[in-house]
Design an enzyme around this catalytic site. Structure first.
Site, PDB file in Angstrom:
ATOM      1  N   ASN A  93       0.884  -1.216   0.126  1.00  0.00           N
ATOM      2  CA  ASN A  93       0.091  -0.032   0.157  1.00  0.00           C
ATOM      3  C   ASN A  93       1.068   1.145   0.019  1.00  0.00           C
ATOM      4  O   ASN A  93       1.940   1.105   0.576  1.00  0.00           O
ATOM      5  CB  ASN A  93      -0.961  -0.091   1.244  1.00  0.00           C
ATOM      6  CG  ASN A  93      -0.244  -0.359   2.447  1.00  0.00           C
ATOM      7  OD1 ASN A  93       0.639  -1.016   2.782  1.00  0.00           O
ATOM      8  ND2 ASN A  93      -0.838   0.307   3.469  1.00  0.00           N
ATOM      9  N   GLU A 128       0.397   5.291   0.631  1.00  0.00           N
ATOM     10  CA  GLU A 128      -0.350   6.455   1.294  1.00  0.00           C
ATOM     11  C   GLU A 128      -0.026   7.630   0.705  1.00  0.00           C
ATOM     12  O   GLU A 128       1.086   7.662   0.208  1.00  0.00           O
ATOM     13  CB  GLU A 128      -0.766   6.432   2.811  1.00  0.00           C
ATOM     14  CG  GLU A 128      -1.189   5.026   3.031  1.00  0.00           C
ATOM     15  CD  GLU A 128      -1.459   4.993   4.581  1.00  0.00           C
ATOM     16  OE1 GLU A 128      -0.909   5.699   5.332  1.00  0.00           O
ATOM     17  OE2 GLU A 128      -2.076   3.913   5.144  1.00  0.00           O
ATOM     18  N   CYS A 188      -4.121   0.661  -2.348  1.00  0.00           N
ATOM     19  CA  CYS A 188      -3.959  -0.323  -1.732  1.00  0.00           C
ATOM     20  C   CYS A 188      -3.236  -1.379  -2.347  1.00  0.00           C
ATOM     21  O   CYS A 188      -2.784  -1.241  -3.498  1.00  0.00           O
ATOM     22  CB  CYS A 188      -5.343  -1.364  -1.628  1.00  0.00           C
ATOM     23  SG  CYS A 188      -6.646  -0.279  -0.719  1.00  0.00           S
ATOM     24  N   GLU A 243      -3.076  -4.344  -3.265  1.00  0.00           N
ATOM     25  CA  GLU A 243      -3.746  -5.341  -4.302  1.00  0.00           C
ATOM     26  C   GLU A 243      -3.811  -4.874  -5.634  1.00  0.00           C
ATOM     27  O   GLU A 243      -3.391  -5.390  -6.491  1.00  0.00           O
ATOM     28  CB  GLU A 243      -5.181  -5.900  -3.833  1.00  0.00           C
ATOM     29  CG  GLU A 243      -5.218  -6.542  -2.378  1.00  0.00           C
ATOM     30  CD  GLU A 243      -5.539  -5.827  -1.317  1.00  0.00           C
ATOM     31  OE1 GLU A 243      -4.925  -4.755  -1.098  1.00  0.00           O
ATOM     32  OE2 GLU A 243      -6.502  -6.010  -0.318  1.00  0.00           O
ATOM     33  N   CYS A 257     -10.363  -4.814   0.218  1.00  0.00           N
ATOM     34  CA  CYS A 257     -11.443  -3.749   0.360  1.00  0.00           C
ATOM     35  C   CYS A 257     -12.449  -3.967  -0.889  1.00  0.00           C
ATOM     36  O   CYS A 257     -12.183  -4.637  -1.970  1.00  0.00           O
ATOM     37  CB  CYS A 257     -10.787  -2.351   0.428  1.00  0.00           C
ATOM     38  SG  CYS A 257     -10.326  -1.685  -1.017  1.00  0.00           S
ATOM     39  N   CYS A 295     -10.995  -2.912  -4.447  1.00  0.00           N
ATOM     40  CA  CYS A 295     -10.120  -3.956  -4.945  1.00  0.00           C
ATOM     41  C   CYS A 295     -10.628  -5.085  -5.367  1.00  0.00           C
ATOM     42  O   CYS A 295     -10.447  -5.789  -6.205  1.00  0.00           O
ATOM     43  CB  CYS A 295      -8.956  -4.363  -3.695  1.00  0.00           C
ATOM     44  SG  CYS A 295      -7.689  -2.889  -3.516  1.00  0.00           S
TER      45      CYS A 295
END
Ligand code: THU
Length: 128
Positions: free
Chosen positions: A40, A42, A51, A53, A84, A87
């Site tokens: 991930n 940010e 993310c 993924e 999430c 994703c």
């Protein structure tokens, strides 16, 4: 599977998560046996965060690697790091038969995109 999980844990080391402190690693096994990883990333503008993924999935697309077989997603914490909703939508379109293995330090679980996101959003002109 052990190898894919190990690659995900290694990728997690590179997570850039100074705001949440929650580091995630992902590793995708492509059709030709290559492993593409993600972590991930940010941003101070929180909504720009991507993310682990999707970092792995988009990297595989950019490298022209298809036929995805499985993705491992790992993080530390009590809850298993299931992908999430955003994703799930991305992975379900790009790899509808993908197997997902999620793990933390204590346990792991195996699931499929069908189980994670039945009846996903589709467009009529989607490539088959
Ligand atoms: N995160 C992921 O990398 N994957 C998910 O499926 C859910 C959340 C990241 C995004 C953010 O950097 C941190 O976890 C906390 O939400």
């Amino acid at each position: 599977m052990a190898q894919l999980l190990a690659a995900a844990w290694q990728a997690r080391e590179r997570a850039y998560a100074p705001y949440s402190g929650y580091a995630v690693g992902a590793a995708l096994l492509t059709g030709d046996g290559q492993v593409v990883t993600g972590c991930n990333v940010e941003n101070a503008s929180y909504g720009l965060t991507c993310c682990a993924e999707r970092v792995a999935a988009f990297q595989a697309v950019a490298r022209g690697l298809g036929g995805w077989q499985a993705m491992a997603v790992v993080a530390q914490g009590e809850e298993l790091p299931y992908p999430c909703g955003a994703c799930r939508q991305v992975l379900a379109e790009l790899a509808p038969t993908l197997t997902i293995v999620v793990a933390n330090e204590k346990e792991r679980a195996v699931t499929t995109m069908d189980q994670l996101l039945p009846h996903r959003f589709r467009l009529e002109n989607e490539p088959s």
